[in-house]
Design a protein around this motif. Structure first.
Motif, PDB file in Angstrom:
ATOM      1  N   ARG A 152       0.676  -1.007   0.147  1.00  0.00           N
ATOM      2  CA  ARG A 152      -0.232   0.013  -0.095  1.00  0.00           C
ATOM      3  C   ARG A 152       0.828   0.852  -0.265  1.00  0.00           C
ATOM      4  N   ASP A 153       2.565   1.428   0.459  1.00  0.00           N
ATOM      5  CA  ASP A 153       3.117   2.199   0.779  1.00  0.00           C
ATOM      6  C   ASP A 153       4.130   2.257  -0.986  1.00  0.00           C
ATOM      7  N   LYS A 154       4.231   2.638  -1.620  1.00  0.00           N
ATOM      8  CA  LYS A 154       4.956   2.348  -3.085  1.00  0.00           C
ATOM      9  C   LYS A 154       6.483   2.982  -2.619  1.00  0.00           C
ATOM     10  N   SER A 155       6.823   3.662  -1.573  1.00  0.00           N
ATOM     11  CA  SER A 155       8.044   4.090  -0.977  1.00  0.00           C
ATOM     12  C   SER A 155       8.323   3.072  -0.376  1.00  0.00           C
ATOM     13  N   THR A 156       7.961   2.254  -0.638  1.00  0.00           N
ATOM     14  CA  THR A 156       8.534   0.385   0.443  1.00  0.00           C
ATOM     15  C   THR A 156       8.856  -0.375  -0.412  1.00  0.00           C
ATOM     16  N   ILE A 157       8.111  -0.215  -2.043  1.00  0.00           N
ATOM     17  CA  ILE A 157       8.383  -0.691  -3.104  1.00  0.00           C
ATOM     18  C   ILE A 157       9.601  -0.669  -4.157  1.00  0.00           C
ATOM     19  N   ASN A 158      10.642  -1.890  -4.103  1.00  0.00           N
ATOM     20  CA  ASN A 158      11.736  -1.488  -4.960  1.00  0.00           C
ATOM     21  C   ASN A 158      11.477  -2.453  -6.236  1.00  0.00           C
ATOM     22  N   SER A 159      10.860  -1.472  -7.248  1.00  0.00           N
ATOM     23  CA  SER A 159      11.048  -2.454  -8.591  1.00  0.00           C
ATOM     24  C   SER A 159      12.197  -2.508  -9.398  1.00  0.00           C
ATOM     25  N   THR A 160      12.986  -2.425  -8.995  1.00  0.00           N
ATOM     26  CA  THR A 160      14.446  -1.880  -9.278  1.00  0.00           C
ATOM     27  C   THR A 160      15.941  -2.712  -9.220  1.00  0.00           C
ATOM     28  N   ARG A 161      16.908  -3.061  -9.292  1.00  0.00           N
ATOM     29  CA  ARG A 161      18.292  -3.881  -8.681  1.00  0.00           C
ATOM     30  C   ARG A 161      18.571  -3.495  -7.788  1.00  0.00           C
ATOM     31  N   ALA A 162      18.235  -1.925  -7.791  1.00  0.00           N
ATOM     32  CA  ALA A 162      19.433  -0.897  -7.198  1.00  0.00           C
ATOM     33  C   ALA A 162      18.779  -0.178  -5.965  1.00  0.00           C
ATOM     34  N   THR A 163      19.424  -0.570  -5.024  1.00  0.00           N
ATOM     35  CA  THR A 163      18.716  -0.894  -3.485  1.00  0.00           C
ATOM     36  C   THR A 163      19.004   0.365  -3.007  1.00  0.00           C
ATOM     37  N   ALA A 164      19.409   1.228  -3.897  1.00  0.00           N
ATOM     38  CA  ALA A 164      19.339   2.610  -2.816  1.00  0.00           C
ATOM     39  C   ALA A 164      18.254   3.772  -3.291  1.00  0.00           C
ATOM     40  N   ASN A 165      17.484   3.172  -4.438  1.00  0.00           N
ATOM     41  CA  ASN A 165      15.941   3.707  -4.791  1.00  0.00           C
ATOM     42  C   ASN A 165      15.510   3.412  -3.774  1.00  0.00           C
ATOM     43  N   CYS A 166      15.201   2.892  -2.387  1.00  0.00           N
ATOM     44  CA  CYS A 166      13.894   2.689  -1.259  1.00  0.00           C
ATOM     45  C   CYS A 166      14.988   2.590  -0.440  1.00  0.00           C
ATOM     46  N   ASN A 167      14.162   3.025   0.378  1.00  0.00           N
ATOM     47  CA  ASN A 167      14.656   3.228   1.410  1.00  0.00           C
ATOM     48  C   ASN A 167      13.726   2.417   3.264  1.00  0.00           C
ATOM     49  N   ASN A 168      14.186   1.365   2.584  1.00  0.00           N
ATOM     50  CA  ASN A 168      12.733   0.267   2.969  1.00  0.00           C
ATOM     51  C   ASN A 168      13.398  -0.471   4.463  1.00  0.00           C
ATOM     52  N   THR A 169      14.750  -0.787   4.871  1.00  0.00           N
ATOM     53  CA  THR A 169      15.581  -1.464   5.269  1.00  0.00           C
ATOM     54  C   THR A 169      15.448  -1.115   6.580  1.00  0.00           C
ATOM     55  N   ILE A 170      14.302  -1.830   7.821  1.00  0.00           N
ATOM     56  CA  ILE A 170      14.089  -1.927   9.500  1.00  0.00           C
ATOM     57  C   ILE A 170      15.752  -2.744  10.081  1.00  0.00           C
ATOM     58  N   VAL A 171      16.143  -3.278   9.296  1.00  0.00           N
ATOM     59  CA  VAL A 171      17.390  -3.846  10.114  1.00  0.00           C
ATOM     60  C   VAL A 171      18.780  -3.852   9.150  1.00  0.00           C
ATOM     61  N   LYS A 172      19.495  -3.476   9.915  1.00  0.00           N
ATOM     62  CA  LYS A 172      21.214  -3.876   9.278  1.00  0.00           C
ATOM     63  C   LYS A 172      22.316  -3.607   9.778  1.00  0.00           C
ATOM     64  N   LEU A 173      22.387  -5.382   9.729  1.00  0.00           N
ATOM     65  CA  LEU A 173      23.571  -6.271  10.639  1.00  0.00           C
ATOM     66  C   LEU A 173      24.722  -5.154  10.472  1.00  0.00           C
ATOM     67  N   VAL A 174      25.671  -5.226  11.277  1.00  0.00           N
ATOM     68  CA  VAL A 174      27.216  -4.931  10.612  1.00  0.00           C
ATOM     69  C   VAL A 174      28.351  -6.151  11.135  1.00  0.00           C
ATOM     70  N   LYS A 175      29.293  -6.280   9.935  1.00  0.00           N
ATOM     71  CA  LYS A 175      30.066  -6.920  10.972  1.00  0.00           C
ATOM     72  C   LYS A 175      30.818  -6.740  11.938  1.00  0.00           C
ATOM     73  N   PHE A 176      31.491  -7.617  12.602  1.00  0.00           N
ATOM     74  CA  PHE A 176      32.310  -6.691  14.125  1.00  0.00           C
ATOM     75  C   PHE A 176      33.694  -6.087  13.641  1.00  0.00           C
ATOM     76  N   SER A 177      34.364  -5.926  13.687  1.00  0.00           N
ATOM     77  CA  SER A 177      36.167  -6.987  14.043  1.00  0.00           C
ATOM     78  C   SER A 177      36.483  -6.420  15.321  1.00  0.00           C
ATOM     79  N   HIS A 178      38.005  -7.243  15.404  1.00  0.00           N
ATOM     80  CA  HIS A 178      38.225  -6.460  16.424  1.00  0.00           C
ATOM     81  C   HIS A 178      39.808  -5.741  16.157  1.00  0.00           C
ATOM     82  N   SER A 179      39.946  -4.702  16.613  1.00  0.00           N
ATOM     83  CA  SER A 179      41.146  -3.487  16.182  1.00  0.00           C
ATOM     84  C   SER A 179      42.191  -4.012  16.773  1.00  0.00           C
TER      85      SER A 179
END
Length: 179
Positions: A152-179
């Motif tokens: 129902r919300d076109k801003s969450t639908i991405n019909s292209t292969r470009a992930t930057a076209n849509c801001n619908n990420t609700i969780v983004k895990l990042v890699k933990f690195s020991h420094s």
């Protein structure tokens, strides 16, 4: 006793006698590649299967003694690579299916219209889906993201292969690195 599949060992914890009594009752033939997902509809009368061959199989299952199950559709999903997950969308009379695949895409499939459209994409293979309701889906990818797609919300639908076209990420895990 443990069961062995490849290099993995699975302990069945007392279920061995049950597993040993299982027999194949019927073969459902549809796919030419490895089957990665099999899911029931809400009332247990149909299944959808997804495969490395990029097709969805939709089956009516007959539980009667020697009853014949029937392939209703071998549906061309539009995915470019292995389908990892497929689910019937509720309240669509089992005519609509959401699918996820190695090609990073989430697709909305309408069987009787022979229509498949990309509704989401990731930067890595998309392995799992969940349905919140008939309009809202969650997709999980090996890129470390969970995305929300609301039909129902076109801003969450991405019909292209470009992930930057849509801001619908609700969780983004990042890699933990020991420094």
């Amino acid at each position: 006793y443990p069961r062995y599949w490849g290099e993995s060992t699975v302990k069945l914890g007392g279920l061995e006698s049950f597993v040993d009594r299982l027999e194949q009752s019927v073969s459902l033939r549809c796919h030419t590649g490895c089957v990665n997902t099999v899911r029931w509809n809400h009332n247990g009368t149909k299944i959808v299967s997804g495969s490395d061959d990029t097709y969805l199989g939709i089956w009516r299952i007959n539980f009667q003694y020697q009853g014949e199950s029937k392939l209703l559709s071998r549906f061309e999903s539009g995915h470019d690579s292995n389908i990892f997950h497929a689910l019937f969308i509720p309240n669509t009379d089992d005519n609509e299916i959401v699918s996820a695949a190695l090609d990073c895409d989430v697709r909305y499939n309408i069987i009787d219209k022979n229509l498949s459209k990309r509704i989401g994409t990731h930067d890595g293979a998309c392995h799992k889906l969940d349905i919140v309701n008939q309009n809202v889906f969650l997709s999980c990818s090996e890129d470390g993201t969970i995305k929300l797609i609301d039909m129902r919300d076109k801003s969450t639908i991405n019909s292209t292969r470009a992930t930057a076209n849509c801001n619908n990420t609700i969780v983004k895990l990042v890699k933990f690195s020991h420094s």
